[in-house]
Write a protein that holds these residues in place. Structure first.
Motif, PDB file in Angstrom:
ATOM      1  N   LEU A 103       0.860  -1.182   0.000  1.00  0.00           N
ATOM      2  CA  LEU A 103       0.000   0.000   0.000  1.00  0.00           C
ATOM      3  C   LEU A 103       0.894   1.229   0.000  1.00  0.00           C
ATOM      4  O   LEU A 103       1.466   1.596   1.028  1.00  0.00           O
ATOM      5  N   GLY A 104       1.056   1.830  -1.161  1.00  0.00           N
ATOM      6  CA  GLY A 104       1.925   2.999  -1.246  1.00  0.00           C
ATOM      7  C   GLY A 104       2.434   3.229  -2.650  1.00  0.00           C
ATOM      8  O   GLY A 104       1.819   2.811  -3.635  1.00  0.00           O
ATOM      9  N   GLN A 127      -0.739  -5.553  -5.138  1.00  0.00           N
ATOM     10  CA  GLN A 127      -0.325  -4.159  -5.252  1.00  0.00           C
ATOM     11  C   GLN A 127      -1.554  -3.249  -5.108  1.00  0.00           C
ATOM     12  O   GLN A 127      -2.549  -3.408  -5.839  1.00  0.00           O
ATOM     13  N   ILE A 128      -1.478  -2.286  -4.178  1.00  0.00           N
ATOM     14  CA  ILE A 128      -2.488  -1.223  -4.079  1.00  0.00           C
ATOM     15  C   ILE A 128      -1.729   0.103  -4.129  1.00  0.00           C
ATOM     16  O   ILE A 128      -1.354   0.687  -3.103  1.00  0.00           O
ATOM     17  N   PRO A 129      -1.434   0.586  -5.333  1.00  0.00           N
ATOM     18  CA  PRO A 129      -0.608   1.783  -5.492  1.00  0.00           C
ATOM     19  C   PRO A 129      -1.387   3.058  -5.160  1.00  0.00           C
ATOM     20  O   PRO A 129      -2.537   3.221  -5.563  1.00  0.00           O
ATOM     21  N   LEU A 132       0.766   8.360  -8.375  1.00  0.00           N
ATOM     22  CA  LEU A 132       0.570   8.312  -9.823  1.00  0.00           C
ATOM     23  C   LEU A 132       1.638   7.446 -10.476  1.00  0.00           C
ATOM     24  O   LEU A 132       1.334   6.633 -11.363  1.00  0.00           O
ATOM     25  N   LEU A 133       2.880   7.598 -10.053  1.00  0.00           N
ATOM     26  CA  LEU A 133       3.957   6.799 -10.648  1.00  0.00           C
ATOM     27  C   LEU A 133       3.688   5.311 -10.476  1.00  0.00           C
ATOM     28  O   LEU A 133       3.844   4.528 -11.418  1.00  0.00           O
ATOM     29  N   ALA A 134       3.259   4.917  -9.295  1.00  0.00           N
ATOM     30  CA  ALA A 134       3.003   3.495  -9.057  1.00  0.00           C
ATOM     31  C   ALA A 134       1.779   3.016  -9.818  1.00  0.00           C
ATOM     32  O   ALA A 134       1.754   1.889 -10.323  1.00  0.00           O
ATOM     33  N   GLN A 160       5.015 -11.597 -10.226  1.00  0.00           N
ATOM     34  CA  GLN A 160       3.751 -10.962 -10.571  1.00  0.00           C
ATOM     35  C   GLN A 160       2.794 -10.925  -9.376  1.00  0.00           C
ATOM     36  O   GLN A 160       2.725 -11.878  -8.600  1.00  0.00           O
ATOM     37  N   PRO A 161       2.049  -9.837  -9.226  1.00  0.00           N
ATOM     38  CA  PRO A 161       1.030  -9.783  -8.169  1.00  0.00           C
ATOM     39  C   PRO A 161      -0.160 -10.660  -8.519  1.00  0.00           C
ATOM     40  O   PRO A 161      -0.333 -11.086  -9.669  1.00  0.00           O
ATOM     41  N   LYS A 162      -0.992 -10.935  -7.523  1.00  0.00           N
ATOM     42  CA  LYS A 162      -2.244 -11.653  -7.746  1.00  0.00           C
ATOM     43  C   LYS A 162      -3.358 -10.698  -8.173  1.00  0.00           C
ATOM     44  O   LYS A 162      -4.342 -11.116  -8.803  1.00  0.00           O
ATOM     45  N   LEU A 163      -3.201  -9.420  -7.832  1.00  0.00           N
ATOM     46  CA  LEU A 163      -4.217  -8.421  -8.159  1.00  0.00           C
ATOM     47  C   LEU A 163      -3.591  -7.045  -7.964  1.00  0.00           C
ATOM     48  O   LEU A 163      -2.727  -6.860  -7.103  1.00  0.00           O
ATOM     49  N   VAL A 164      -4.031  -6.088  -8.785  1.00  0.00           N
ATOM     50  CA  VAL A 164      -3.656  -4.685  -8.612  1.00  0.00           C
ATOM     51  C   VAL A 164      -4.951  -3.892  -8.450  1.00  0.00           C
ATOM     52  O   VAL A 164      -5.830  -3.951  -9.312  1.00  0.00           O
ATOM     53  N   LEU A 165      -5.068  -3.169  -7.344  1.00  0.00           N
ATOM     54  CA  LEU A 165      -6.240  -2.339  -7.079  1.00  0.00           C
ATOM     55  C   LEU A 165      -5.812  -0.878  -7.081  1.00  0.00           C
ATOM     56  O   LEU A 165      -4.932  -0.478  -6.317  1.00  0.00           O
ATOM     57  N   MET A 166      -6.437  -0.073  -7.940  1.00  0.00           N
ATOM     58  CA  MET A 166      -6.071   1.335  -8.051  1.00  0.00           C
ATOM     59  C   MET A 166      -7.278   2.209  -7.734  1.00  0.00           C
ATOM     60  O   MET A 166      -8.344   2.045  -8.340  1.00  0.00           O
ATOM     61  N   ASP A 167      -7.096   3.130  -6.808  1.00  0.00           N
ATOM     62  CA  ASP A 167      -8.137   4.087  -6.451  1.00  0.00           C
ATOM     63  C   ASP A 167      -7.686   5.473  -6.897  1.00  0.00           C
ATOM     64  O   ASP A 167      -6.788   6.065  -6.275  1.00  0.00           O
ATOM     65  N   PRO A 168      -8.272   6.022  -7.968  1.00  0.00           N
ATOM     66  CA  PRO A 168      -7.860   7.354  -8.430  1.00  0.00           C
ATOM     67  C   PRO A 168      -8.015   8.427  -7.365  1.00  0.00           C
ATOM     68  O   PRO A 168      -7.290   9.434  -7.381  1.00  0.00           O
ATOM     69  N   ASP A 169      -8.930   8.234  -6.413  1.00  0.00           N
ATOM     70  CA  ASP A 169      -9.123   9.237  -5.366  1.00  0.00           C
ATOM     71  C   ASP A 169      -7.894   9.396  -4.483  1.00  0.00           C
ATOM     72  O   ASP A 169      -7.688  10.446  -3.878  1.00  0.00           O
ATOM     73  N   CYS A 170      -7.064   8.336  -4.390  1.00  0.00           N
ATOM     74  CA  CYS A 170      -5.844   8.438  -3.591  1.00  0.00           C
ATOM     75  C   CYS A 170      -4.895   9.511  -4.126  1.00  0.00           C
ATOM     76  O   CYS A 170      -4.089  10.072  -3.376  1.00  0.00           O
ATOM     77  N   LEU A 171      -4.992   9.798  -5.407  1.00  0.00           N
ATOM     78  CA  LEU A 171      -4.079  10.763  -6.021  1.00  0.00           C
ATOM     79  C   LEU A 171      -4.388  12.188  -5.587  1.00  0.00           C
ATOM     80  O   LEU A 171      -3.556  13.082  -5.753  1.00  0.00           O
ATOM     81  N   ARG A 172      -5.556  12.410  -5.033  1.00  0.00           N
ATOM     82  CA  ARG A 172      -5.926  13.761  -4.590  1.00  0.00           C
ATOM     83  C   ARG A 172      -5.093  14.211  -3.397  1.00  0.00           C
ATOM     84  O   ARG A 172      -4.943  15.412  -3.154  1.00  0.00           O
TER      85      ARG A 172
END
Length: 359
Positions: A103-104, A127-129, A132-134, A160-172
């Protein structure tokens, strides 16, 4: 919810992008993680923002969640922190059926991914990036590593990860400097693969405008990386194109001991330098350097970083893309099309001097 499937035989996984996805993480992870324990590895910047929220979601999904925190910054990607992380994971009772969740940003993803790849000879990894770079680059493709005194990312694995979860709101919540660094990687994708993306970024020209489309931009970059990784998972051919700007960018990071310039800032200057050298090699059209410079400046990124000849020599001699005294240098045929040019290291150093890049 938007989903991209990375099709690697036996190692398939999804990239899921959705606002608020952190609150659904436990539900989404349950089908892909079989164990009970899910260990969140995060850093001191991200922990107070998102770690408890993710842990709550994991509990709701039936997991036992634990949180491990490392200091923020590139210096955490080192053998000492890795060894400490191994011990902490084992102290928690981690088994081979359990999972490590990054997470990061890129540092957390690289460090915890390498820990997951090696502890108990490999446990499941997610991976929970949150940067933006991640989100656009480092969380996808399975490269995990730490830095050594000899150089950046010199001890690592393809995992390889089992899953990648991306939350665009984290970029705020990203500081402007972190956002700018991520934009360097976005611009890289436009340079090497997607001219329309490059032109769109030129039109947007600011964080405020880019944030209105950031979810789509991130997915566009992820899909490019998916296409590349599916064809060249182990970085022996096509995947080298993703290194555009990085060969010299790593020089700039190392020259200032990873303290003065972020990875994205170093890559930005590296792309301008690569365009100039590409022109000297007769590969890159002369106007390309100016176009890249203009776009980088719109997003507040550096277009040059002073370095000495000794800095270039020290880093290039240990470059991971080197082979028998030669380096696969990534140059642009045009905006949106790149190729690897194999050069003797001495020839590249000569071009660097000819380009006026040594202070």
């Amino acid at each position: 919810m938007s989903v991209i499937r990375v099709n690697l035989p036996g190692r398939e996984y999804d990239i899921i992008s959705e606002a608020g996805v952190l609150d659904r993480a436990g539900t989404l992870l349950r089908p892909v993680l079989k164990g009970k324990l899910a260990v969140i590895v995060t850093d001191s910047n991200v922990e107070p923002l998102y770690a408890s929220r993710l842990a709550r979601s994991l509990h709701q999904g039936g997991f036992t969640a634990a949180i491990l925190e490392v200091p923020a910054g590139e210096t955490s990607k080192c053998p000492e922190v890795l060894a400490e992380l191994w011990e902490q994971l084992l102290d928690l009772g981690l088994t081979r059926s359990d999972a490590v969740i990054a997470l990061g940003g890129g540092v957390v993803g690289d460090l915890s991914g390498f820990a997951a790849a090696t502890v108990l000879r490999g446990v499941r990894f997610v991976q929970i990036p949150t940067t933006l770079l991640a989100q656009v680059d480092s969380s996808v493709g399975g490269k995990v590593a730490i830095d050594l005194q000899a150089g950046k990312n010199l001890a690592g694995a393809f995992y390889q990860p089992k899953l990648v979860l991306m939350d665009p709101d984290c970029l705020r919540t990203l500081p402007d400097r972190e956002f700018r660094g991520g934009m360097a990687e976005v611009i890289k994708y436009g340079c090497i693969w997607d001219r329309e993306l490059f032109d769109e970024l030129s039109r947007l020209g600011s964080r405020k405008a880019a944030m209105e489309h950031v979810g789509e931009i991130a997915l566009r970059c992820c899909d490019i990386k998916r296409q590349v990784v599916e064809q060249d998972e182990l970085d022996t051919g096509l995947r080298m194109l993703l290194n555009f700007g990085h060969t010299l960018g790593h020089v700039y990071e190392a020259a200032y001991h990873y303290e003065t310039y972020t990875h994205g800032e170093a890559v930005a200057a590296g792309m301008v330098a690569a365009a100039r050298i590409g022109t000297l090699l007769g590969v890159t059209p002369a106007e390309t350097e100016g176009r890249i410079t203009e776009l980088l400046e719109k997003f507040g990124l550096p277009t040059s970083i002073p370095a000495k000849k000794a800095d270039y020599e020290a880093t290039l001699s240990k470059d991971k893309k080197s082979d028998g005294g030669s380096i696969s240098f990534i140059a642009l045929r045009e905006i949106g099309r790149a190729e690897a040019v194999k050069l003797p290291t001495e020839a590249l150093l000569s071009r660097i001097q000819e380009a006026g890049l040594c202070k």
